[in-house]
Design a protein around this motif. Structure first.
Motif, mmCIF file in Angstrom:
data_model
loop_
_atom_site.group_PDB
_atom_site.id
_atom_site.type_symbol
_atom_site.label_atom_id
_atom_site.label_comp_id
_atom_site.label_asym_id
_atom_site.label_seq_id
_atom_site.Cartn_x
_atom_site.Cartn_y
_atom_site.Cartn_z
ATOM 1 N N LYS A 1 6.161 6.246 -9.156
ATOM 2 C CA LYS A 1 6.115 4.271 -8.967
ATOM 3 C C LYS A 1 6.810 3.898 -7.168
ATOM 4 C CE LYS A 1 8.015 -0.407 -9.540
ATOM 5 N NZ LYS A 1 9.395 -0.167 -8.444
ATOM 6 N N ALA A 2 7.832 5.433 -7.218
ATOM 7 C CA ALA A 2 7.567 4.953 -5.123
ATOM 8 C C ALA A 2 6.858 5.557 -4.849
ATOM 9 C CB ALA A 2 8.884 6.384 -5.948
ATOM 10 N N GLU A 3 5.589 6.520 -5.428
ATOM 11 C CA GLU A 3 4.749 6.732 -4.023
ATOM 12 C C GLU A 3 3.048 5.563 -4.670
ATOM 13 O OE1 GLU A 3 3.331 11.172 -4.192
ATOM 14 O OE2 GLU A 3 5.236 10.893 -5.963
ATOM 15 N N ASN A 4 3.242 5.036 -5.653
ATOM 16 C CA ASN A 4 2.352 3.337 -6.261
ATOM 17 C C ASN A 4 2.617 2.238 -5.529
ATOM 18 O OD1 ASN A 4 0.460 5.710 -6.974
ATOM 19 N ND2 ASN A 4 1.278 6.050 -8.983
ATOM 20 N N SER A 5 3.375 1.302 -6.583
ATOM 21 C CA SER A 5 3.398 0.411 -6.560
ATOM 22 C C SER A 5 4.408 -0.052 -5.012
ATOM 23 C CB SER A 5 3.485 -0.111 -7.914
ATOM 24 O OG SER A 5 5.225 0.129 -8.307
ATOM 25 N N ASP A 6 5.644 0.582 -5.305
ATOM 26 C CA ASP A 6 6.323 0.786 -4.618
ATOM 27 C C ASP A 6 5.651 0.609 -2.802
ATOM 28 O OD1 ASP A 6 8.437 0.635 -5.995
ATOM 29 O OD2 ASP A 6 9.163 2.387 -5.717
ATOM 30 N N VAL A 7 5.347 1.550 -3.062
ATOM 31 C CA VAL A 7 4.289 1.704 -0.983
ATOM 32 C C VAL A 7 3.586 0.421 -1.060
ATOM 33 C CG1 VAL A 7 2.597 2.888 -0.085
ATOM 34 C CG2 VAL A 7 4.464 4.682 -1.434
ATOM 35 N N THR A 8 2.265 -0.064 -2.101
ATOM 36 C CA THR A 8 2.071 -1.282 -1.706
ATOM 37 C C THR A 8 2.888 -2.659 -1.606
ATOM 38 O OG1 THR A 8 0.935 -1.377 -3.811
ATOM 39 C CG2 THR A 8 -0.188 -0.400 -3.041
ATOM 40 N N THR A 9 4.095 -2.276 -2.189
ATOM 41 C CA THR A 9 4.722 -3.252 -1.766
ATOM 42 C C THR A 9 5.258 -3.505 -1.065
ATOM 43 O OG1 THR A 9 5.203 -3.728 -4.156
ATOM 44 C CG2 THR A 9 6.813 -4.534 -2.847
ATOM 45 N N GLN A 10 5.468 -2.111 0.167
ATOM 46 C CA GLN A 10 6.441 -2.399 1.058
ATOM 47 C C GLN A 10 5.490 -2.588 2.382
ATOM 48 O OE1 GLN A 10 9.112 1.202 1.586
ATOM 49 N NE2 GLN A 10 9.121 0.786 3.402
ATOM 50 N N ILE A 11 4.093 -2.600 2.028
ATOM 51 C CA ILE A 11 3.352 -2.749 2.810
ATOM 52 C C ILE A 11 3.196 -4.265 3.048
ATOM 53 C CG2 ILE A 11 1.142 -2.680 3.624
ATOM 54 C CD1 ILE A 11 2.219 -0.150 3.997
ATOM 55 N N LEU A 12 2.675 -4.852 1.822
ATOM 56 C CA LEU A 12 2.493 -6.391 1.698
ATOM 57 C C LEU A 12 3.601 -7.013 2.609
ATOM 58 C CD1 LEU A 12 0.805 -6.459 -2.236
ATOM 59 C CD2 LEU A 12 -0.249 -6.601 -0.013
ATOM 60 N N ASN A 13 4.647 -6.678 2.010
ATOM 61 C CA ASN A 13 5.551 -7.192 2.348
ATOM 62 C C ASN A 13 6.233 -7.008 4.067
ATOM 63 O OD1 ASN A 13 6.522 -8.252 -0.416
ATOM 64 N ND2 ASN A 13 8.537 -6.635 -0.465
ATOM 65 N N SER A 14 6.122 -6.525 4.722
ATOM 66 C CA SER A 14 6.086 -5.803 6.328
ATOM 67 C C SER A 14 5.022 -6.348 6.699
ATOM 68 C CB SER A 14 6.750 -4.521 6.389
ATOM 69 O OG SER A 14 5.186 -3.459 5.409
ATOM 70 N N CYS A 15 4.070 -6.409 6.276
ATOM 71 C CA CYS A 15 2.482 -6.759 7.403
ATOM 72 C C CYS A 15 2.188 -8.021 6.696
ATOM 73 C CB CYS A 15 1.255 -5.486 6.968
ATOM 74 S SG CYS A 15 1.903 -3.551 7.109
ATOM 75 N N SER A 16 2.303 -9.137 8.019
ATOM 76 C CA SER A 16 2.062 -9.986 7.533
ATOM 77 C C SER A 16 0.221 -10.690 7.193
ATOM 78 C CB SER A 16 2.161 -11.365 8.918
ATOM 79 O OG SER A 16 1.922 -11.209 10.148
ATOM 80 N N ASN A 17 -0.650 -9.422 7.909
ATOM 81 C CA ASN A 17 -1.812 -9.490 8.335
ATOM 82 C C ASN A 17 -2.683 -9.240 6.694
ATOM 83 O OD1 ASN A 17 -1.323 -7.245 8.800
ATOM 84 N ND2 ASN A 17 -2.424 -7.492 10.719
ATOM 85 N N ILE A 18 -1.788 -8.355 5.849
ATOM 86 C CA ILE A 18 -2.728 -8.447 5.176
ATOM 87 C C ILE A 18 -2.228 -8.487 3.978
ATOM 88 C CG2 ILE A 18 -2.162 -5.727 3.370
ATOM 89 C CD1 ILE A 18 -3.621 -5.173 6.144
ATOM 90 N N LEU A 19 -3.044 -8.417 2.954
ATOM 91 C CA LEU A 19 -3.156 -9.174 1.264
ATOM 92 C C LEU A 19 -4.055 -8.817 0.230
ATOM 93 C CD1 LEU A 19 -4.646 -12.932 2.784
ATOM 94 C CD2 LEU A 19 -2.276 -12.566 2.217
ATOM 95 N N PRO A 20 -3.377 -9.259 -0.747
ATOM 96 C CA PRO A 20 -3.745 -8.490 -1.584
ATOM 97 C C PRO A 20 -5.212 -8.658 -2.421
ATOM 98 C CG PRO A 20 -2.219 -10.234 -2.468
ATOM 99 C CD PRO A 20 -2.245 -10.045 -1.183
ATOM 100 N N VAL A 21 -6.183 -8.066 -2.725
ATOM 101 C CA VAL A 21 -7.319 -8.591 -3.128
ATOM 102 C C VAL A 21 -7.345 -8.346 -5.077
ATOM 103 C CG1 VAL A 21 -9.957 -8.096 -2.961
ATOM 104 C CG2 VAL A 21 -8.309 -7.940 -1.268
ATOM 105 N N ASP A 22 -7.779 -9.542 -5.674
ATOM 106 C CA ASP A 22 -7.901 -9.262 -7.291
ATOM 107 C C ASP A 22 -8.908 -8.095 -7.463
ATOM 108 O OD1 ASP A 22 -8.030 -9.974 -9.722
ATOM 109 O OD2 ASP A 22 -7.457 -11.955 -9.392
ATOM 110 N N ILE A 23 -8.651 -6.900 -8.654
ATOM 111 C CA ILE A 23 -9.392 -6.247 -8.962
ATOM 112 C C ILE A 23 -9.578 -5.915 -10.892
ATOM 113 C CG2 ILE A 23 -9.520 -4.564 -6.573
ATOM 114 C CD1 ILE A 23 -7.468 -3.119 -8.626
ATOM 115 N N ARG A 24 -9.200 -7.634 -11.370
ATOM 116 C CA ARG A 24 -8.883 -7.439 -12.653
ATOM 117 C C ARG A 24 -10.437 -7.543 -13.051
ATOM 118 N NH1 ARG A 24 -5.104 -12.623 -13.373
ATOM 119 N NH2 ARG A 24 -6.156 -13.075 -11.398
ATOM 120 N N GLU A 25 -11.065 -7.984 -12.762
ATOM 121 C CA GLU A 25 -12.901 -7.474 -13.502
ATOM 122 C C GLU A 25 -13.335 -6.298 -13.636
ATOM 123 O OE1 GLU A 25 -17.356 -9.540 -12.195
ATOM 124 O OE2 GLU A 25 -15.195 -10.388 -10.975
ATOM 125 N N MET A 26 -12.870 -5.647 -12.091
ATOM 126 C CA MET A 26 -13.265 -4.359 -12.224
ATOM 127 C C MET A 26 -12.379 -3.798 -13.245
ATOM 128 S SD MET A 26 -12.829 -1.538 -9.275
ATOM 129 C CE MET A 26 -12.659 -0.076 -10.091
#
Length: 307
Positions: free
Chosen positions: A242-267
């Motif tokens: 988790k520390a190398e996966n979701s924790d990393v992406t969460t930190q990026i999303l929380n700290s980079c205002s120009n980055i948004l998540p992209v929904d991949i539930r269909e895939m």
């Protein structure tokens, strides 16, 4: 009850990780050296095309044959001047490529490209305007170059650049230069770690595990700088950490205002009958859990977009 479930899951994963008898391999066909004889041979051995039914838009582009029966198809040796007909890989390794969804003419960066399987898969799907394959480690970079030479015809080599840059510096060196970026980051690699009988190597991996997330965040920040506005990037690892996966992406999303998540539930829904997926993933990520009969992964994927 939750604790019992987690222990049961850990036992299932450990069984698959530590026993090669359960391991399965995908056979990725090389469209630049297509062999109908090879494809017929795969059919006769009980292999079938992984994505033909689930992702019909890939029909004829990305052909990866798999079998429910564990076992490894014989590997092909590198021969100078002759293209290989297929690449053996963990089929989950193709999912970051699918998520990236490369189109013809795009500027593409594979930031941590060795040994080259994902790079080869990308070129099966589309013809980038320019394809930058980077690998910081010198020995792995040689491996990457050999892979490219083994699978890609000379007529396409002019669109490919292979470099040995520190991925953490690419953003400064090539700001806003790419439409699509794959960051298949160095990680603790659970399958190799658990299967290793080398105690000293296992201790070293435990030490590395503590610092890897910092490196992964630095690589992602560099990728964001290198990405054009409107461009997308995929972050992937082959660990369950988790520390190398979701924790990393969460930190990026929380700290980079120009980055948004992209929904991949269909895939995720389209591939769910061939891959065992963790139910706890967010809509912009997926986590492949190896199990008997579906011994793919582990593979974590997150898709992000630069505004």
């Amino acid at each position: 009850m939750k604790k019992i479930f987690c222990l049961h899951l850990q036992k299932r994963l450990l069984d698959v990780f530590t026993s090669p008898l359960f391991w399965q391999y995908g056979v990725l066909l090389n469209k630049f050296s297509y062999s109908s004889e090879l494809e017929n041979n795969l059919h006769l051995k009980g292999y079938y095309n992984l994505f033909q039914e689930t992702l019909p838009h890939l029909k004829g582009l990305l052909k990866c044959y798999i079998s429910r029966i564990p076992g490894r198809f014989p590997a092909q040796k590198h021969q100078i001047g002759k293209l290989k007909e297929y690449y053996l890989l963990n089929a989950a390794s193709l999912l970051p490529v699918l998520a990236l969804d490369i189109k013809d003419g795009e500027e593409v960066l594979d930031m941590c490209a060795a040994p080259g399987g994902k790079s080869i898969a990308m070129l099966q799907c589309a013809y980038p305007g320019h394809f930058h394959c980077n690998e910081y480690d010198i020995l792995r970079s040689r491996w990457l170059k050999q892979t490219v030479e083994s699978f890609i015809p000379e007529s396409l080599l002019n669109i490919i650049t292979v470099s040995e840059l520190d991925g953490r510096q690419i953003g400064e060196l090539h700001p806003e230069s790419y439409d699509k970026i794959l960051v298949d980051a160095p990680c603790s690699n659970d399958r190799n770690w658990l299967f290793s009988s080398d105690v000293q190597q296992a201790r070293l991996r435990l030490i590395q595990r503590k610092v890897l997330s910092a490196v992964q965040i630095q690589l992602l920040r560099s990728a964001i700088k290198a990405l054009r506005p409107g461009g997308t990037l995929v972050y992937s690892t082959c660990t369950l950490s988790k520390a190398e996966n979701s924790d990393v992406t969460t930190q990026i999303l929380n700290s980079c205002s120009n980055i948004l998540p992209v929904d991949i539930r269909e895939m995720a829904s389209a591939i769910s009958h061939e891959f065992a997926l963790a139910s706890s993933a967010q809509q912009y990520e997926l986590l492949v859990l190896p199990e008997r009969g579906k011994a793919w992964g582990p593979m974590y994927i997150a898709k992000l977009k630069k505004t």
